[in-house]
Write an enzyme that holds these catalytic residues in place. Structure first.
Site, mmCIF file in Angstrom:
data_model
loop_
_atom_site.group_PDB
_atom_site.id
_atom_site.type_symbol
_atom_site.label_atom_id
_atom_site.label_comp_id
_atom_site.label_asym_id
_atom_site.label_seq_id
_atom_site.Cartn_x
_atom_site.Cartn_y
_atom_site.Cartn_z
ATOM 1 N N CYS A 1 0.876 -1.174 0.000
ATOM 2 C CA CYS A 1 0.000 0.000 0.000
ATOM 3 C C CYS A 1 0.912 1.223 0.000
ATOM 4 C CB CYS A 1 -0.953 -0.024 1.197
ATOM 5 S SG CYS A 1 -0.140 0.123 2.799
ATOM 6 N N GLN A 2 0.476 2.325 0.549
ATOM 7 C CA GLN A 2 1.322 3.516 0.543
ATOM 8 C C GLN A 2 2.383 3.469 1.640
ATOM 9 O OE1 GLN A 2 0.915 5.689 -2.015
ATOM 10 N NE2 GLN A 2 2.840 6.592 -1.368
#
Length: 121
Positions: A88-89
């Site tokens: 994800c980020q």
């Protein structure tokens, strides 16, 4: 009393922070540098759990986008017999995704620590 309340609040904050960076129970966690050689291997699944807009703004080409909020309804798209790498980020959503997969019987789950924030091609 106020001291105990502050200690309790501090303990809760530490616990939440630990849960955010710890791998899923029984899951594995790797760095973005450790991910790079895995991208070249056959028979692995790479899932980016960010939103479609985040994914469109920039992603690793080997990764397929299955947003975290859609993951429970899209488990049929994953092969439980193959390693599943999640990104994800920052690593928080992918850690939650790993928990979801583990609770649904997926055993070969790998969370990428630091996510796209740490990835350098």
């Amino acid at each position: 009393m106020d001291t105990w309340l502050m200690i309790l609040i501090g303990a809760v904050i530490v616990f939440i922070g630990y849960r955010a960076i710890a791998p899923a129970k029984g899951g594995k966690s790797i760095s973005t540098d450790e991910l790079k050689p895995e991208l070249k291997k056959i028979g692995k699944q790479f899932i980016d759990v960010r939103t479609p807009a985040e994914f469109k703004a920039g992603h690793i080409k080997e990764f397929k986008n299955i947003p975290l909020n859609e993951l429970p309804n899209r488990l049929n798209e994953l092969n439980a017999e193959q390693d599943i790498y999640l990104i994800c980020q920052s690593g928080m959503r992918s850690s939650r995704a790993a928990d979801i997969l583990k609770k649904n019987g997926f055993e070969q789950v790998v969370n990428v620590r630091g996510g796209m924030n740490n990835y350098r091609p």
